[in-house]
Design a protein around this motif. Structure first.
Motif, short mmCIF file in Angstrom:
data_model
loop_
_atom_site.label_atom_id
_atom_site.label_comp_id
_atom_site.label_asym_id
_atom_site.label_seq_id
_atom_site.Cartn_x
_atom_site.Cartn_y
_atom_site.Cartn_z
N THR A 1 0.85 -1.18 0.00
CA THR A 1 0.00 0.00 0.00
C THR A 1 0.89 1.24 0.00
O THR A 1 2.03 1.18 0.47
N SER A 2 0.38 2.33 -0.52
CA SER A 2 1.19 3.55 -0.54
C SER A 2 1.11 4.30 0.79
O SER A 2 1.89 5.20 1.04
N MET A 3 0.19 3.90 1.67
CA MET A 3 0.10 4.54 2.98
C MET A 3 1.18 3.97 3.89
O MET A 3 1.24 2.77 4.13
N THR A 4 2.01 4.87 4.39
CA THR A 4 3.13 4.43 5.22
C THR A 4 2.97 4.81 6.68
O THR A 4 3.64 4.25 7.54
N VAL A 5 2.10 5.75 6.98
CA VAL A 5 1.97 6.27 8.34
C VAL A 5 0.97 5.42 9.12
O VAL A 5 -0.17 5.24 8.69
N GLY A 6 1.40 4.91 10.26
CA GLY A 6 0.53 4.16 11.14
C GLY A 6 0.26 4.92 12.42
O GLY A 6 0.94 5.90 12.74
N VAL A 7 -0.75 4.47 13.14
CA VAL A 7 -1.09 5.04 14.44
C VAL A 7 -1.01 3.89 15.44
O VAL A 7 -1.97 3.16 15.62
N PRO A 8 0.15 3.71 16.09
CA PRO A 8 0.33 2.56 16.96
C PRO A 8 -0.47 2.62 18.26
O PRO A 8 -0.74 1.59 18.86
N ASN A 9 -0.90 3.80 18.68
CA ASN A 9 -1.62 3.96 19.95
C ASN A 9 -3.10 3.60 19.76
O ASN A 9 -3.81 4.26 19.00
N ALA A 10 -3.56 2.57 20.47
CA ALA A 10 -4.94 2.07 20.33
C ALA A 10 -5.98 3.13 20.69
O ALA A 10 -7.02 3.23 20.03
N ALA A 11 -5.74 3.91 21.74
CA ALA A 11 -6.71 4.94 22.13
C ALA A 11 -6.81 6.03 21.06
O ALA A 11 -7.90 6.52 20.78
N GLN A 12 -5.68 6.38 20.47
CA GLN A 12 -5.71 7.37 19.40
C GLN A 12 -6.45 6.84 18.17
O GLN A 12 -7.24 7.55 17.56
N ARG A 13 -6.21 5.58 17.83
CA ARG A 13 -6.94 4.98 16.70
C ARG A 13 -8.43 4.98 16.98
O ARG A 13 -9.23 5.32 16.11
N ALA A 14 -8.81 4.60 18.19
CA ALA A 14 -10.24 4.57 18.54
C ALA A 14 -10.86 5.96 18.43
O ALA A 14 -11.99 6.10 17.95
N ALA A 15 -10.15 6.98 18.87
CA ALA A 15 -10.66 8.34 18.79
C ALA A 15 -10.81 8.79 17.34
O ALA A 15 -11.82 9.40 16.97
N ILE A 16 -9.83 8.48 16.52
CA ILE A 16 -9.89 8.86 15.09
C ILE A 16 -11.04 8.14 14.41
O ILE A 16 -11.82 8.75 13.67
N ILE A 17 -11.17 6.86 14.65
CA ILE A 17 -12.25 6.08 14.04
C ILE A 17 -13.60 6.58 14.52
O ILE A 17 -14.53 6.73 13.73
N GLY A 18 -13.71 6.87 15.82
CA GLY A 18 -14.96 7.43 16.35
C GLY A 18 -15.30 8.75 15.68
O GLY A 18 -16.46 9.03 15.36
N TYR A 19 -14.29 9.58 15.46
CA TYR A 19 -14.50 10.85 14.77
C TYR A 19 -14.97 10.62 13.35
O TYR A 19 -15.92 11.25 12.87
N LEU A 20 -14.33 9.70 12.64
CA LEU A 20 -14.74 9.40 11.26
C LEU A 20 -16.18 8.87 11.23
O LEU A 20 -16.95 9.24 10.35
N GLU A 21 -16.53 8.02 12.17
CA GLU A 21 -17.91 7.50 12.24
C GLU A 21 -18.89 8.63 12.50
O GLU A 21 -19.96 8.69 11.87
N GLY A 22 -18.54 9.54 13.40
CA GLY A 22 -19.41 10.69 13.69
C GLY A 22 -19.48 11.68 12.55
O GLY A 22 -20.54 12.25 12.28
N ALA A 23 -18.36 11.90 11.88
CA ALA A 23 -18.33 12.84 10.76
C ALA A 23 -19.20 12.34 9.62
O ALA A 23 -19.83 13.12 8.92
N VAL A 24 -19.25 11.03 9.46
CA VAL A 24 -20.10 10.44 8.42
C VAL A 24 -21.57 10.61 8.76
O VAL A 24 -22.39 10.88 7.92
N ALA A 25 -21.89 10.49 10.06
CA ALA A 25 -23.28 10.56 10.49
C ALA A 25 -23.86 11.96 10.44
O ALA A 25 -25.06 12.13 10.39
N GLN A 26 -23.01 12.98 10.45
CA GLN A 26 -23.52 14.36 10.49
C GLN A 26 -24.04 14.83 9.17
O GLN A 26 -23.76 14.46 8.13
#
Length: 128
Positions: free
Chosen positions: A103-128
């Motif tokens: 994949t061309s994406m090289t940047v990861g987010v190793p912190n589980a809490a940060q990933r959960a927050a980002i995913i939660g934000y994406l889920e909420g941004a979609v719902a708005q």
């Protein structure tokens, strides 16, 4: 799973459920937005059709990986067959090239809490 990682995961789940404090859900959303801007915003936006180095993430939940028209998607991602949901995003964001080699994406987010927050934000941004 290490104790530290398990605690971070539990804290993220409780915060997402609004159980840590009365405004935990809104705090989680604000934290997710901040983390999205810091960790993802240079390459991804939320406006449909506004691709950057990576595809826009508007409507990412339920979308097939590599399917955004006009985006520079790697062949590996297009051919992966992945449909984005909370679990697939979590695995991909933790280590993109482990989940989708080449994949061309090289940047990861190793912190589980940060990933959960980002995913939660994406889920909420979609719902708005």
């Amino acid at each position: 799973m290490s104790i530290t990682r398990a605690r971070a995961f539990l804290a993220a789940l409780l915060a997402a459920a609004g159980l840590l404090m009365p405004d935990a859900a809104s705090a989680q959303q604000a934290d997710g937005e901040r983390l999205f801007r810091q960790r993802c915003g240079a390459c991804h936006g939320l406006e449909p059709g506004q691709n950057r180095a990576g595809p826009h993430l508007s409507g990412v939940i339920g979308r097939t990986a590599g399917s955004v028209e006009g985006a520079r998607n790697s062949a590996a991602l297009r051919e992966s067959g992945i449909v984005w949901d909370g679990g697939t995003l979590d695995t991909f964001l933790e280590a993109p090239r482990q989940m989708v080699p080449r994949t061309s994406m090289t940047v990861g987010v190793p912190n589980a809490a940060q990933r959960a927050a980002i995913i939660g934000y994406l889920e909420g941004a979609v719902a708005q």
